[in-house]
Design an enzyme around this catalytic site. Structure first.
Site, PDB file in Angstrom:
ATOM      1  N   LYS A  86       0.830  -1.214   0.000  1.00  0.00           N
ATOM      2  CA  LYS A  86       0.000   0.000   0.000  1.00  0.00           C
ATOM      3  C   LYS A  86       0.865   1.265   0.000  1.00  0.00           C
ATOM      4  O   LYS A  86       0.611   2.185  -0.768  1.00  0.00           O
ATOM      5  CB  LYS A  86      -0.947   0.025   1.212  1.00  0.00           C
ATOM      6  CG  LYS A  86      -1.926  -1.132   1.270  1.00  0.00           C
ATOM      7  CD  LYS A  86      -2.940  -0.977   2.387  1.00  0.00           C
ATOM      8  CE  LYS A  86      -2.370  -1.009   3.786  1.00  0.00           C
ATOM      9  NZ  LYS A  86      -1.748  -2.282   4.206  1.00  0.00           N
TER      10      LYS A  86
ATOM     11  N   ARG B 231      -9.704   0.280   8.818  1.00  0.00           N
ATOM     12  CA  ARG B 231      -9.248  -1.079   9.099  1.00  0.00           C
ATOM     13  C   ARG B 231     -10.294  -1.894   9.869  1.00  0.00           C
ATOM     14  O   ARG B 231     -10.028  -3.058  10.205  1.00  0.00           O
ATOM     15  CB  ARG B 231      -7.986  -1.009   9.949  1.00  0.00           C
ATOM     16  CG  ARG B 231      -6.688  -1.174   9.152  1.00  0.00           C
ATOM     17  CD  ARG B 231      -5.569  -1.048  10.165  1.00  0.00           C
ATOM     18  NE  ARG B 231      -4.344  -1.692   9.823  1.00  0.00           N
ATOM     19  CZ  ARG B 231      -3.267  -1.033   9.377  1.00  0.00           C
ATOM     20  NH1 ARG B 231      -3.305   0.240   9.129  1.00  0.00           N
ATOM     21  NH2 ARG B 231      -2.147  -1.696   9.174  1.00  0.00           N
TER      22      ARG B 231
ATOM     23  N   ARG C 236      11.488  -6.115   4.926  1.00  0.00           N
ATOM     24  CA  ARG C 236      11.368  -4.679   5.184  1.00  0.00           C
ATOM     25  C   ARG C 236      11.939  -4.340   6.565  1.00  0.00           C
ATOM     26  O   ARG C 236      12.572  -3.303   6.752  1.00  0.00           O
ATOM     27  CB  ARG C 236       9.883  -4.292   5.106  1.00  0.00           C
ATOM     28  CG  ARG C 236       9.608  -2.820   5.235  1.00  0.00           C
ATOM     29  CD  ARG C 236       8.169  -2.520   4.846  1.00  0.00           C
ATOM     30  NE  ARG C 236       7.262  -2.626   5.971  1.00  0.00           N
ATOM     31  CZ  ARG C 236       5.936  -2.456   5.885  1.00  0.00           C
ATOM     32  NH1 ARG C 236       5.375  -2.210   4.721  1.00  0.00           N
ATOM     33  NH2 ARG C 236       5.173  -2.558   6.943  1.00  0.00           N
TER      34      ARG C 236
ATOM     35  N   ARG D 276      11.421  -0.263  11.422  1.00  0.00           N
ATOM     36  CA  ARG D 276      10.129  -0.392  12.090  1.00  0.00           C
ATOM     37  C   ARG D 276      10.141  -1.585  13.025  1.00  0.00           C
ATOM     38  O   ARG D 276      10.330  -2.723  12.598  1.00  0.00           O
ATOM     39  CB  ARG D 276       9.025  -0.579  11.038  1.00  0.00           C
ATOM     40  CG  ARG D 276       8.480   0.717  10.517  1.00  0.00           C
ATOM     41  CD  ARG D 276       7.344   0.479   9.557  1.00  0.00           C
ATOM     42  NE  ARG D 276       6.204  -0.225  10.148  1.00  0.00           N
ATOM     43  CZ  ARG D 276       5.025  -0.315   9.565  1.00  0.00           C
ATOM     44  NH1 ARG D 276       4.827   0.252   8.394  1.00  0.00           N
ATOM     45  NH2 ARG D 276       4.039  -0.963  10.141  1.00  0.00           N
TER      46      ARG D 276
ATOM     47  N   ARG E  28      -0.284  -9.181  13.426  1.00  0.00           N
ATOM     48  CA  ARG E  28      -0.872  -8.134  12.571  1.00  0.00           C
ATOM     49  C   ARG E  28      -1.706  -8.763  11.466  1.00  0.00           C
ATOM     50  O   ARG E  28      -2.766  -8.230  11.110  1.00  0.00           O
ATOM     51  CB  ARG E  28       0.241  -7.249  11.987  1.00  0.00           C
ATOM     52  CG  ARG E  28       0.822  -6.300  13.026  1.00  0.00           C
ATOM     53  CD  ARG E  28       2.173  -5.765  12.636  1.00  0.00           C
ATOM     54  NE  ARG E  28       2.151  -4.964  11.432  1.00  0.00           N
ATOM     55  CZ  ARG E  28       3.231  -4.739  10.674  1.00  0.00           C
ATOM     56  NH1 ARG E  28       4.398  -5.262  10.995  1.00  0.00           N
ATOM     57  NH2 ARG E  28       3.132  -3.983   9.615  1.00  0.00           N
TER      58      ARG E  28
END
Ligand code: AMP
Length: 192
Positions: free
Chosen positions: A14, A91, A130, A136, A148
């Site tokens: 996204k 969400r 990532r 992160r 998640r």
């Protein structure tokens, strides 16, 4: 106004695809995840509250997210933007209902919901990749990543059905090269 929701699980691309879409269609990007990370960096009360949930891979409570996005939309509308791209929001069904109400009130409805479809194994692989470079915290631990995805499947996935009922949902294959996926997204937008 061209108001788009970019929808999909964590790691579906996204953020990456938003970058191209913002440039091509001159849209205002609203990423709730980015906003929370910036609030955390600035150590605001909102950031500290959100961090408690984000660190565990859980969704931040609806009332916190909805209140925050409402004030961001208001600030942008005053600047007369051409449209919004919502990334990582809504969400949950209550968030989607609240967004619909807000946009209907302002007479700037959501035009299209683009759902990036990616397999679970590919998601975990991408997120761990990532995590090695993004800094992160929630991308660095496989357990948090899986949590998640669990949150996504139970609370976020039903949002696709919510927009499908309104005939606003377009599913796009989220695997392949960044350019291929971008072309599919643009095709869906241009055929509106
Ligand atoms: P993201 O950058 O979109 O992957 O979001 C990172 C984290 O921020 C999520 O795992 C949630 O904890 C929180 N978050 C971001 N957007 C929302 C939202 N719309 N509702 C609830 N929590 C959110």
């Amino acid at each position: 106004m061209l108001n788009i929701i970019l929808f999909g699980p964590p790691g579906s691309g996204k953020g990456t695809q938003s970058e191209g879409l913002i440039k091509k269609y001159a849209l205002q990007h609203l990423s709730t995840g980015d906003i929370f990370r910036s609030e955390i960096a600035n150590q605001t009360a909102l950031g500290l509250e959100a961090k408690k949930f984000m660190d565990k891979g859980l969704l931040v409570p609806d009332e916190v997210v909805i209140g925050m996005i409402g004030s961001k939309i208001d600030a942008c509308v005053e600047q007369e933007v051409k449209g919004f791209i919502f990334d990582g929001f809504p969400r949950t069904i209550p968030q989607a209902e609240a967004l619909d109400k807000l946009m209907a009130f302002k007479n700037i409805p959501i035009k299209i919901v683009l759902s990036l479809e990616v397999s679970e194994e590919e998601l975990v692989k991408r997120l761990l990749g990532r995590g090695a470079t993004s800094g992160r915290a929630d991308d660095q631990n496989e357990e948090i990543i899986r949590q998640r995805v669990v949150e996504y499947r139970s609370k976020t996935e039903p949002v696709a059905g919510f927009y499908d009922k309104q005939h606003k949902l377009t599913r796009v294959k989220g695997e392949g090269s960044v350019d291929e996926i971008f072309a599919s997204l643009c095709h869906a937008i241009d055929s509106l």
